[in-house]
Design a protein around this motif. Structure first.
Motif, mmCIF file in Angstrom:
data_model
loop_
_atom_site.group_PDB
_atom_site.id
_atom_site.type_symbol
_atom_site.label_atom_id
_atom_site.label_comp_id
_atom_site.label_asym_id
_atom_site.label_seq_id
_atom_site.Cartn_x
_atom_site.Cartn_y
_atom_site.Cartn_z
ATOM 1 N N GLU A 1 0.873 -1.189 0.000
ATOM 2 C CA GLU A 1 0.000 0.000 0.000
ATOM 3 C C GLU A 1 0.902 1.229 0.000
ATOM 4 O O GLU A 1 1.273 1.739 1.048
ATOM 5 N N ASP B 1 0.427 4.276 -0.428
ATOM 6 C CA ASP B 1 -0.099 5.507 0.164
ATOM 7 C C ASP B 1 -0.432 5.367 1.639
ATOM 8 O O ASP B 1 -1.049 6.269 2.225
ATOM 9 N N GLY C 1 -4.603 4.648 3.281
ATOM 10 C CA GLY C 1 -4.365 5.977 2.705
ATOM 11 C C GLY C 1 -4.943 7.010 3.639
ATOM 12 O O GLY C 1 -5.767 6.668 4.490
#
Ligand SMILES: [Zn+2]
Ligand SMILES: [Zn+2]
Length: 404
Positions: free
Chosen positions: A288, A290, A373
Motif C-alpha cells: 500500500e 499511500d 491511505g
C-alpha cells in the motif's frame, strides 16, 4: 504452600494466592488515593504494580499519604511510593514511571495488565486513561474523592458498556473541547480547582477499588460479583453507601473499542528505526504505497511567533513541565505568543520523520494506527505496536495478556 504473611487471607475459601501473585496492575496517580491503592496491593501480595505520576512530594501530601515521609519532599512521588511499597512487601514487584501518563505508557503497557486504577483528580486524565485501558481491553477502576464523598466506577473492557466519556455531561464535554490536545487540557485542569480530601476518604475508596480488582482477577462472577458499568458511592457525611448503573451514550464520541495489534513487519523488530523507516516497511509489507500512520499523540513540528513570525523547530510531543506557568509558549526573540504546528499523521514528509518514536517522545509499546491511505475511514485501520522495550527489566519481560 502459603507463607505466614498470607495465612489469614488464604483462610478465605475463595482466595487464590497464586492468582494474586500473577496479577498485574497499573496505578495512575500517586496522591492520597494512589498511596492507599498501592499500599493495599502490596500488602495483599499483588504480583506486579506499575505506578505512574509526574509530580513530586510536597509537605502538604504528608498528612494523607501513607508511603511518604518528610525526608521524601522534592523527590518524584512514583519513585518514593515504589520504595515504600517494596519495604511493605518484598514479594510485590513495583515499577515507578515518573512522567505524564501518555508520555510514559503506551496502550501496550495496558495490554499487559489486568487492571488499571485511576487515582487522578481531573477529567482530562480520566479520558486519557479510559482510552488507553479501553483500547487495550483492560479493566479500568476509577476512584474519585471530595471532602465527604467517594466514588468508585468500573469501566469494563467491553464496548457494549459505558465508558468514562459516556458518563460526562454536556457541560463536561464542552469543557473538554477538541480544540485543545489532551495534554494541554490536562495541564490546565491540573492547576484549576483542587478538592480538599483527607486520608479517611482516600482509604475508604481505595479499599473498595482494590476489593473489586481482587474479585475481578478471580474470574468467578457468580460467587464474586464485579460491578462492571456501575458506580459505588460512599457518603461519609451521612454514612450512606449506594450503587447506581452508569449510562451508556449511543453517540459517545470517544467510546474506546478494544483492539489487538496486528503483527508488525519483521523489519520493525530488527532495526531501531525512524518514523520514515517504519512507514516504509509497512508500505512494503502491505503493498500500500499511500499508507499512513496515525499516532496516539500529536507531535509539534515547530512553534511560530504570532508577533514577529520567527519559527523554532521542536519535533517532539508536547510535554508539560509541570507548572502553572507552563501555558502558551513565548517567543525567544520578541516575547510574543507562539503557536505550535501539531500533527498526528506520518506520511514520511514530516520534518521529524527521520527521528525515532523515542526521540519524538513516544514511550515503548505505543500503538499506532496504520491506514491504507489518508482518506481511508478508521474501520480499515489496524493497530501496530511500535518496536522497542521499556528500560525497566521487570516490565520488559511481561507478555501481553490473552483476553476473553
Ligand atoms: Zn463511551
Ligand atoms: Zn517573536
Amino acid at each position: 504452600m502459603t507463607s505466614e504473611r498470607y495465612a489469614q487471607p488464604a483462610s478465605v475459601r475463595w482466595w487464590r494466592e497464586d492468582l494474586l501473585k500473577d496479577a498485574r496492575a497499573v496505578v495512575v496517580g500517586a496522591g492520597a488515593l494512589g498511596n492507599e491503592v498501592v499500599k493495599n496491593l502490596a500488602l495483599l501480595g499483588w504480583g506486579t504494580v506499575v505506578l505512574i505520576d509526574f509530580d513530586r512530594v510536597e509537605g502538604g501530601n504528608l498528612g494523607k499519604s501513607v508511603l511518604f515521609t518528610d525526608k521524601d519532599i522534592g523527590r518524584p512521588k512514583a519513585e518514593v511510593a515504589r520504595s515504600a511499597a517494596a519495604r511493605l512487601n518484598p514479594d510485590c514487584t513495583v515499577v515507578a514511571l515518573h512522567g505524564e501518563l501518555r508520555t510514559v505508557a503506551g496502550a501496550g503497557l495496558f495490554a499487559r495488565m489486568d487492571v488499571a486504577f485511576g487515582c487522578v483528580d481531573n477529567a482530562a486524565a480520566r479520558v486519557a486513561l479510559g482510552q488507553l485501558a479501553g483500547l487495550a481491553g483492560c479493566l479500568f477502576v476509577d476512584g474519585g474523592l471530595t471532602s465527604w464523598e467517594g466514588a468508585v466506577r468500573l469501566y469494563a473492557p467491553d464496548d457494549t458498556r459505558p465508558c468514562y466519556v459516556c458518563t460526562l455531561t454536556e457541560e463536561d464535554l464542552s469543557d473538554l473541547t477538541l480544540r485543545h490536545s489532551c495534554l494541554a487540557y490536562a495541564r490546565r485542569a491540573q492547576y484549576g480547582q483542587g478538592v480538599p480530601t483527607t486520608v479517611l476518604g482516600a482509604s475508604a475508596v481505595a479499599a473498595l477499588m482494590v476489593q473489586q480488582a481482587v474479585k475481578w482477577i478471580h474470574h468467578d462472577p457468580d460467587a464474586l460479583p464485579v460491578r462492571l458499568g456501575e458506580e459505588i458511592r460512599l457518603d461519609l457525611a451521612h454514612d450512606q453507601y449506594a450503587r447506581t448503573t452508569l449510562p451508556r451514550r449511543e453517540d459517545c464520541w470517544l467510546h474506546p473499542q478494544a483492539a489487538s495489534p496486528a503483527a508488525a513487519p519483521d523489519a520493525w523488530a530488527r532495526t531501531a528505526t525512524d518514523w520514515a523507516g517504519l512507514l516504509g516497511s509497512w508500505r512494503d509489507a502491505t503493498n500500500e504505497p499511500d499508507a499512513v500512520l496515525r499516532l496516539p499523540m500529536e507531535i509539534n513540528a515547530r512553534t511560530t511567533c504570532l508577533a514577529c513570525g520567527s519559527t523554532r523547530p521542536v519535533n517532539h510531543v508536547q510535554e508539560s513541565t509541570g507548572g502553572p506557568e507552563d501555558g502558551p509558549g513565548r517567543c525567544a526573540d520578541c516575547g510574543g505568543r507562539t503557536v505550535p504546528d501539531l500533527s498526528n499523521l506520518v506520511t514520511g514528509d514530516e520534518p521529524w520523520a527521520l527521528l525515532s518514536p523515542g526521540d519524538t517522545g513516544f514511550p515503548p509499546w505505543s500503538w499506532v494506527e496504520a491506514d491504507p491511505g489518508d482518506t481511508a475511514d478508521a474501520d480499515t485501520a489496524v493497530h501496530l505496536e511500535l518496536p522497542g522495550l521499556p528500560a525497566e527489566p521487570e516490565l520488559a519481560r511481561l507478555d501481553p495478556r490473552r483476553r476473553g
